[in-house]
Write a protein that holds these residues in place. Structure first.
Motif, PDB file in Angstrom:
ATOM      1  N   ASP A  12      64.925  48.069  13.523  1.00  0.00           N
ATOM      2  CA  ASP A  12      65.540  48.890  12.478  1.00  0.00           C
ATOM      3  C   ASP A  12      66.345  49.966  13.198  1.00  0.00           C
ATOM      4  OD1 ASP A  12      66.118  50.933  10.655  1.00  0.00           O
ATOM      5  OD2 ASP A  12      64.308  50.547   9.473  1.00  0.00           O
ATOM      6  N   CYS A  15      65.167  53.557  13.043  1.00  0.00           N
ATOM      7  CA  CYS A  15      63.756  53.842  13.330  1.00  0.00           C
ATOM      8  C   CYS A  15      63.603  54.472  14.713  1.00  0.00           C
ATOM      9  CB  CYS A  15      62.954  52.539  13.242  1.00  0.00           C
ATOM     10  SG  CYS A  15      61.270  52.696  13.826  1.00  0.00           S
ATOM     11  N   CYS A  18      61.799  52.186  17.187  1.00  0.00           N
ATOM     12  CA  CYS A  18      62.679  51.093  17.640  1.00  0.00           C
ATOM     13  C   CYS A  18      63.654  51.620  18.693  1.00  0.00           C
ATOM     14  CB  CYS A  18      63.434  50.485  16.460  1.00  0.00           C
ATOM     15  SG  CYS A  18      62.435  49.381  15.435  1.00  0.00           S
ATOM     16  N   HIS A  57      59.716  45.758  14.815  1.00  0.00           N
ATOM     17  CA  HIS A  57      59.627  46.745  13.743  1.00  0.00           C
ATOM     18  C   HIS A  57      58.864  46.178  12.556  1.00  0.00           C
ATOM     19  CE1 HIS A  57      60.675  50.146  11.206  1.00  0.00           C
ATOM     20  NE2 HIS A  57      60.758  49.250  10.235  1.00  0.00           N
ATOM     21  N   HIS A 108      56.831  52.857  11.464  1.00  0.00           N
ATOM     22  CA  HIS A 108      56.797  51.735  12.422  1.00  0.00           C
ATOM     23  C   HIS A 108      55.366  51.735  12.936  1.00  0.00           C
ATOM     24  CE1 HIS A 108      58.827  49.573  16.058  1.00  0.00           C
ATOM     25  NE2 HIS A 108      57.511  49.538  16.264  1.00  0.00           N
TER      26      HIS A 108
HETATM   27 ZN    ZN Z   1      60.896  50.490  14.172  1.00  0.00          ZN
END
Ligand code: ZN
Ligand code: 5GP
Length: 146
Positions: A12, A15, A18, A57, A108
């Motif tokens: 993502d 995120c 991430c 994710h 996450h």
């Molecule tokens: Zn993530």
């Protein structure tokens, strides 16, 4: 590509974890393998507070296929042992929050590894409640087969 394989490469772009997995945001990395990365929490509850994070994710634990959960959690004890040794803590808590109501801020999946020492001031709230046997039986029935 199967669904289980596909989630291993899910990311993502918005995120924060991430971005850490991708190396776009720095972290103090402790461990990494094909499925997971562990790094120091930026705002620790105690020295050595670490996060073990799947590289894929997924917002919540139940969103991850069982084999990915297994692969990620396989490293919990190893990371915990290393941080405990470094900070001289005799124990640790593993905490995994799902949903804002449970205290999840970063959507996450992540496992907190929190070293614990006597008189560390963190405390532990475990406000156990009483339930009658018939209440437990009714709830068990409502849950059904898993
Ligand atoms: Zn993530
Ligand atoms: P949650 O409340 O979602 O279970 O926990 C999120 C954790 O991620 C918090 O303990 C917070 O300090 C940590 N955290 C948030 N952003 C960053 C970051 O950019 N780097 C690191 N290392 N930890 C972060």
């Amino acid at each position: 590509m199967s669904t289980e394989s596909a989630i291993r490469t899910t990311t993502d772009a918005n995120c924060i974890f991430c971005k850490i997995v991708a190396g776009q945001i720095p972290c103090h990395r402790l461990f990494e393998d094909g499925d997971a990365i562990a790094f120091l929490d930026i705002a620790p509850l105690a020295d050595g507070h670490a996060l073990l994070v799947p590289k894929a994710h997924a917002g919540r634990l139940e969103d991850l296929p069982p084999d990915v959960v297994g692969a990620v959690t396989a490293s919990l004890g190893r990371v915990a042992a290393a941080v405990m040794k470094a900070v001289g803590a005799p124990g640790y808590n593993v905490l995994q929050n799902n949903g804002a109501v449970a205290g999840q801020v970063v959507p996450h999946v992540h496992f907190h590894i929190i070293p614990r020492s006597a008189n560390d001031g963190l405390g532990f709230r475990w406000n156990a409640q009483q339930r009658a046997p018939e209440q437990l039986a009714a709830l068990r029935s409502k849950i059904g087969e898993i």
